[in-house]
Scaffold this motif. Sequence first.
Motif, mmCIF file in Angstrom:
data_model
loop_
_atom_site.group_PDB
_atom_site.id
_atom_site.type_symbol
_atom_site.label_atom_id
_atom_site.label_comp_id
_atom_site.label_asym_id
_atom_site.label_seq_id
_atom_site.Cartn_x
_atom_site.Cartn_y
_atom_site.Cartn_z
ATOM 1 N N LEU A 30 -23.578 27.217 53.427
ATOM 2 C CA LEU A 30 -24.266 26.352 54.387
ATOM 3 C C LEU A 30 -24.321 24.908 53.904
ATOM 4 O O LEU A 30 -24.162 23.972 54.700
ATOM 5 C CB LEU A 30 -25.672 26.880 54.661
ATOM 6 N N LEU A 31 -24.523 24.726 52.615
ATOM 7 C CA LEU A 31 -24.529 23.375 52.069
ATOM 8 C C LEU A 31 -23.138 22.747 52.142
ATOM 9 O O LEU A 31 -23.003 21.546 52.390
ATOM 10 C CB LEU A 31 -25.052 23.382 50.636
ATOM 11 N N ALA A 32 -22.096 23.550 51.953
ATOM 12 C CA ALA A 32 -20.729 23.039 52.100
ATOM 13 C C ALA A 32 -20.477 22.621 53.546
ATOM 14 O O ALA A 32 -19.801 21.608 53.797
ATOM 15 C CB ALA A 32 -19.725 24.096 51.665
ATOM 16 N N GLY A 33 -21.017 23.366 54.492
ATOM 17 C CA GLY A 33 -20.909 22.976 55.896
ATOM 18 C C GLY A 33 -21.612 21.658 56.178
ATOM 19 O O GLY A 33 -21.122 20.823 56.944
ATOM 20 N N ALA A 34 -22.761 21.465 55.551
ATOM 21 C CA ALA A 34 -23.498 20.207 55.717
ATOM 22 C C ALA A 34 -22.696 19.036 55.142
ATOM 23 O O ALA A 34 -22.630 17.952 55.738
ATOM 24 C CB ALA A 34 -24.859 20.291 55.042
ATOM 25 N N VAL A 84 -20.057 35.158 57.667
ATOM 26 C CA VAL A 84 -19.956 36.550 58.105
ATOM 27 C C VAL A 84 -18.995 37.324 57.216
ATOM 28 O O VAL A 84 -19.287 38.453 56.805
ATOM 29 C CB VAL A 84 -19.523 36.623 59.591
ATOM 30 N N LEU A 85 -17.858 36.726 56.893
ATOM 31 C CA LEU A 85 -16.899 37.392 56.006
ATOM 32 C C LEU A 85 -17.470 37.608 54.611
ATOM 33 O O LEU A 85 -17.227 38.640 53.973
ATOM 34 C CB LEU A 85 -15.598 36.586 55.926
ATOM 35 N N TYR A 86 -18.248 36.652 54.144
ATOM 36 C CA TYR A 86 -18.882 36.788 52.836
ATOM 37 C C TYR A 86 -19.879 37.948 52.834
ATOM 38 O O TYR A 86 -19.897 38.756 51.911
ATOM 39 C CB TYR A 86 -19.580 35.490 52.458
ATOM 40 N N LEU A 87 -20.681 38.010 53.884
ATOM 41 C CA LEU A 87 -21.663 39.102 53.969
ATOM 42 C C LEU A 87 -20.983 40.455 54.164
ATOM 43 O O LEU A 87 -21.430 41.465 53.610
ATOM 44 C CB LEU A 87 -22.643 38.847 55.112
ATOM 45 N N ALA A 88 -19.911 40.508 54.933
ATOM 46 C CA ALA A 88 -19.199 41.771 55.167
ATOM 47 C C ALA A 88 -18.467 42.233 53.916
ATOM 48 O O ALA A 88 -18.313 43.439 53.676
ATOM 49 C CB ALA A 88 -18.215 41.625 56.319
ATOM 50 N N GLY A 89 -18.018 41.303 53.091
ATOM 51 C CA GLY A 89 -17.307 41.655 51.869
ATOM 52 C C GLY A 89 -18.209 42.203 50.787
ATOM 53 O O GLY A 89 -17.753 42.852 49.859
ATOM 54 N N GLY A 90 -19.486 41.962 50.898
ATOM 55 C CA GLY A 90 -20.429 42.429 49.882
ATOM 56 C C GLY A 90 -20.825 43.874 50.042
ATOM 57 O O GLY A 90 -21.531 44.446 49.209
ATOM 58 N N ARG A 91 -20.387 44.530 51.094
ATOM 59 C CA ARG A 91 -20.787 45.923 51.343
ATOM 60 C C ARG A 91 -19.844 46.889 50.723
ATOM 61 O O ARG A 91 -18.764 46.796 50.467
ATOM 62 C CB ARG A 91 -20.861 46.182 52.847
ATOM 63 N N HIS A 140 -25.976 29.000 40.481
ATOM 64 C CA HIS A 140 -26.139 29.479 39.111
ATOM 65 C C HIS A 140 -27.449 30.231 38.888
ATOM 66 O O HIS A 140 -27.802 30.537 37.763
ATOM 67 C CB HIS A 140 -26.006 28.316 38.135
ATOM 68 N N ASP A 141 -28.167 30.525 39.963
ATOM 69 C CA ASP A 141 -29.391 31.309 39.861
ATOM 70 C C ASP A 141 -29.057 32.762 40.166
ATOM 71 O O ASP A 141 -28.864 33.135 41.320
ATOM 72 C CB ASP A 141 -30.438 30.777 40.834
ATOM 73 N N GLN A 175 -26.875 37.496 46.920
ATOM 74 C CA GLN A 175 -26.048 37.093 48.055
ATOM 75 C C GLN A 175 -26.586 35.856 48.752
ATOM 76 O O GLN A 175 -25.819 35.100 49.344
ATOM 77 C CB GLN A 175 -25.962 38.233 49.062
ATOM 78 N N LEU A 176 -27.846 35.640 48.669
ATOM 79 C CA LEU A 176 -28.448 34.466 49.289
ATOM 80 C C LEU A 176 -27.892 33.175 48.687
ATOM 81 O O LEU A 176 -27.744 32.168 49.383
ATOM 82 C CB LEU A 176 -29.971 34.515 49.132
ATOM 83 N N ALA A 177 -27.543 33.222 47.409
ATOM 84 C CA ALA A 177 -26.955 32.047 46.759
ATOM 85 C C ALA A 177 -25.607 31.710 47.378
ATOM 86 O O ALA A 177 -25.291 30.534 47.598
ATOM 87 C CB ALA A 177 -26.799 32.300 45.261
ATOM 88 N N GLY A 178 -24.805 32.725 47.665
ATOM 89 C CA GLY A 178 -23.509 32.476 48.285
ATOM 90 C C GLY A 178 -23.643 31.901 49.680
ATOM 91 O O GLY A 178 -22.927 30.962 50.054
#
Length: 88
Positions: A41-45, A81-88, A27-28, A33-36
């Motif tokens: 990563l937190l979901a992976g943890a 990777v898919l999240y970062l690739a989708g942002g372009r 919510h920040d 993109q860093l938030a996503g």
Amino acid sequence: MDKVFFTPHRTLFLMLAITGISFLISHDSAMGQLAGIGTLLLAGAKGRLVLLDFMELRHAPALWRWGFEGGLLAVTALLAVLYLAGGR
């Protein structure tokens, strides 16, 4: 007091804390993109905690544990990777 730090209770407390942190991160609007990525990563943890403590892989043979943790790591990395690739 010993029952508070029983493994399932500790895991639940950690999962609640991680959920709160991911809520704050997501919510920040200044993080972009860093938030996503942070949320993924937190979901992976959290997934790792579920695997180790609720699916009892902490005491499983090493091959099973490495296989499941490796699969979780691969899925988390693929989603990032898919999240970062989708942002372009």
